[in-house]
Design an enzyme around this catalytic site. Structure first.
Site, PDB file in Angstrom:
ATOM      1  N   ARG A   1      -1.422   5.011   4.989  1.00  0.00           N
ATOM      2  CA  ARG A   1      -1.178   4.215   3.777  1.00  0.00           C
ATOM      3  C   ARG A   1       0.315   4.042   3.511  1.00  0.00           C
ATOM      4  O   ARG A   1       0.695   3.170   2.719  1.00  0.00           O
ATOM      5  CB  ARG A   1      -1.820   4.870   2.543  1.00  0.00           C
ATOM      6  CG  ARG A   1      -3.336   4.924   2.567  1.00  0.00           C
ATOM      7  CD  ARG A   1      -3.863   5.425   1.236  1.00  0.00           C
ATOM      8  NE  ARG A   1      -3.581   4.498   0.164  1.00  0.00           N
ATOM      9  CZ  ARG A   1      -4.395   3.524  -0.219  1.00  0.00           C
ATOM     10  NH1 ARG A   1      -5.553   3.365   0.358  1.00  0.00           N
ATOM     11  NH2 ARG A   1      -4.047   2.719  -1.208  1.00  0.00           N
TER      12      ARG A   1
ATOM     13  N   MET B   1       0.836  -1.189   0.000  1.00  0.00           N
ATOM     14  CA  MET B   1       0.000   0.000   0.000  1.00  0.00           C
ATOM     15  C   MET B   1       0.883   1.256   0.000  1.00  0.00           C
ATOM     16  O   MET B   1       1.979   1.236   0.531  1.00  0.00           O
ATOM     17  CB  MET B   1      -0.874   0.006   1.251  1.00  0.00           C
ATOM     18  CG  MET B   1      -2.155   0.785   1.044  1.00  0.00           C
ATOM     19  SD  MET B   1      -2.984   1.215   2.556  1.00  0.00           S
ATOM     20  CE  MET B   1      -3.506  -0.343   3.178  1.00  0.00           C
ATOM     21  N   CYS B   2       0.398   2.304  -0.618  1.00  0.00           N
ATOM     22  CA  CYS B   2       1.071   3.598  -0.570  1.00  0.00           C
ATOM     23  C   CYS B   2      -0.017   4.661  -0.696  1.00  0.00           C
ATOM     24  O   CYS B   2      -1.151   4.347  -1.031  1.00  0.00           O
ATOM     25  CB  CYS B   2       2.028   3.789  -1.745  1.00  0.00           C
ATOM     26  SG  CYS B   2       3.486   2.731  -1.680  1.00  0.00           S
ATOM     27  N   GLY B   3       0.350   5.892  -0.404  1.00  0.00           N
ATOM     28  CA  GLY B   3      -0.597   6.997  -0.583  1.00  0.00           C
ATOM     29  C   GLY B   3      -0.054   7.981  -1.593  1.00  0.00           C
ATOM     30  O   GLY B   3       1.159   8.202  -1.675  1.00  0.00           O
TER      31      GLY B   3
END
Lengths: 299, 227
Positions: free
Chosen positions: A32, A1-3
């Site tokens: 995130r 996950m990343c933002g």
């Protein structure tokens, strides 16, 4: 996950507040991506005879004054300033000359970004700490894109953190993971593109650099990316004039866009947008899979 | 009516109060202010409540709902009403991907569009979308009905079990083992009832019906010798 977050100001009256508006967006995506964070901010533009280069050295006590003195051989009137662990140089020179001079004189100094407007600032750590370190809240400009990283494909390092520079005033942030990046990296190396890490996003950035070098427009390069990149991605691409958003055709990775008369904002999740002025009345929607969205000044 | 402000209190506090209503019903009507895209708002309700959420919500809003009527005055994030058992969830804006995923019962009405995988693995829920749905909608749907008043994206009803799908607009492509089926009187009646329950003004005769060809999931007697 990343933002991922991006903010593009349509109303120039907001430009003095870009950093202040953008910082809470970046920090809200900490859940995130708590490993590393970074952003590319566009502003403080130099004229076409100049180039602005953001530099970093592994030694936090590196003597930037000495480098600035040496760099007067490129431009006796050069302007520069230090920002935490990076230095930003503005030189009357072209990209190739600057790159060649740096590689020859100070091979340990890394170019984070190069262009007329862009500054890429990133590091390992919590988004709030990194924003504070670089003084994001006080920054002015026209637009910014940012990333909070939860590493999956490679190590938590500065080199693996986003945004990735992809050319003059261009950069890429990515939420997702690519699956065919090893073979693609080998192919791009044969084409002369250099890579520093085992990171998948760096390959996507290198791919875009290569397509743009071959003469593609940004839209053409992104169309080609849909064909050649296998995996999950929401990409946001910063350009000198604005930014672009692209999701892969399967579209597992989220994205939401909000638009008002004053700005266009994008984020992985709506909650990153709630601090923006007038958000309650904004048009909010989810970008379609495999559709290229571009917002640029004058387009 | 109970007003609850998420600008000053947490989602956990809200959900705890809503869950306590299952033991003792003291307040039937709830208004949730400033949702701010937070995740898991009004999850796991098990009581005949009416909950209105005044703004855009994050992921899994009204997930696992039983009996309650939940209205979202805005857009819903990923997985709205996922695993709902009964009750009604109404989204006045758009819904993100996987709306109504794995839900067993109840009614989900989306007044805007729903994105990819709407009704994925649905197990008995009825979903009515006034707008269009994205790709892979009703993927592996086992039971229930999906009604789409707009268009459907690629691979509609892929690997379908027994969900009945009604689409008024265009279907970009059908998924594996999903076929168009004739609209008989019983289907017009069923669809008329669904549209009325969802409070959607549309003529059932404008819809086409899609369902499983039952070639993928049924045991083939030809294979009996393999065991």
């Amino acid at each position: 996950m990343c933002g991922i977050v991006g903010l593009y100001l349509k109303n120039s009256a907001l430009e003095p507040r870009l950093g202040e508006l953008f910082e809470p967006m970046l920090i809200s995506m900490t859940t995130r991506g708590p490993d590393s964070a970074g952003f590319a901010i566009y502003g403080d533009e130099v004229d076409e005879r100049h180039v602005k280069v953001t530099l970093r050295h592994p030694d936090p006590k590196y003597d930037w004054d000495a480098l600035a003195l040496a760099a007067r051989e490129l431009d006796p009137q050069l302007a520069w300033h230090r920002n935490a662990i990076v230095a930003v140089f503005k030189l009357a020179a072209d990209e190739a000359t600057v790159r060649e001079w740096l590689a020859r004189s100070v091979p340990d100094v890394r170019i984070m970004s190069i262009g007329r407007s862009i500054e890429i600032l990133k590091d390992v750590g919590l988004p709030a700490d990194i924003s504070r370190r670089f003084g994001l809240a006080r920054m002015q400009g026209t637009h910014a894109i940012g990333h909070t990283r939860m590493a999956t494909e490679s190590a938590v390092t500065l080199e693996g953190s986003h945004p990735f520079s992809t050319g003059l005033d261009l950069c890429l942030v990515h939420n997702g993971s690519l699956s065919n990046y090893n073979r693609l990296r080998a192919k791009l190396r044969r084409e002369g593109i250099e890579f520093e890490t085992e990171n998948d996003t760096e390959v996507a950035a290198g791919y875009l650099t290569w397509r743009l070098m071959k003469g593609d427009s940004l839209t053409e390069a992104l169309k080609a990316a849909l064909r050649d990149l296998d995996g999950f991605f929401t990409f946001t691409i910063g350009t000198r004039e604005g930014f672009a958003v692209l999701r892969d055709p399967i579209a597992c990775k989220p994205a939401v866009i909000a638009e008002t008369d004053d700005y266009v904002a994008m984020a992985s999740e709506y909650r990153a947008l709630t601090s923006l002025p007038g958000i309650a009345a904004a048009r909010v929607w989810e970008p379609e899979p495999a559709e290229i969205y571009v917002w640029e000044r004058g387009s | 009516m109970m007003k609850f402000d998420l600008a000053s209190h947490s989602v956990r506090e809200l959900n705890q109060l809503l869950h306590e209503q299952a033991r003792q019903l003291t307040e039937r009507e709830w208004l949730v202010l400033n949702p701010g895209g937070a995740h898991s708002i009004a999850c796991g309700i098990d009581q005949e409540l009416s909950v209105t959420i005044d703004g855009h919500c994050g992921y899994y809003c009204a997930g696992m709902n039983k009996k309650a009527h939940v209205t979202i005055r805005g857009n819903a994030g990923v997985g709205v009403a996922e695993n709902m058992m009964s009750g009604v969830v109404r989204v006045l804006g758009d819904a993100s991907q996987s709306a109504g995923a794995t839900a067993h019962g109840g009614l989900l009405v989306i007044e805007g569009n729903a994105s990819a995988r709407c009704g994925i693995a649905m197990k008995g829920i009825d979903i009515v979308v006034k707008g269009s749905v994205g790709h892979m909608s009703a993927f592996m749907g086992q039971a229930g009905r999906l009604v789409v008043c707009g268009d459907a994206g690629d691979a509609l009803g892929d690997s379908l079990y027994e969900v009945r799908i009604y689409v008024r607009g265009k279907v970009r492509s059908l998924g594996a083992d999903c076929i168009e089926k004739p609209m008989r009187e019983e289907h017009l009646k069923e669809l008329r009832e669904l549209l009325a329950r969802a409070d959607v003004d549309a003529d059932p005769r404008d819809f086409r019906r899609y369902g499983s060809a039952r070639q993928l999931y049924n045991f083939k007697v030809d294979n009996a010798a393999a065991y």
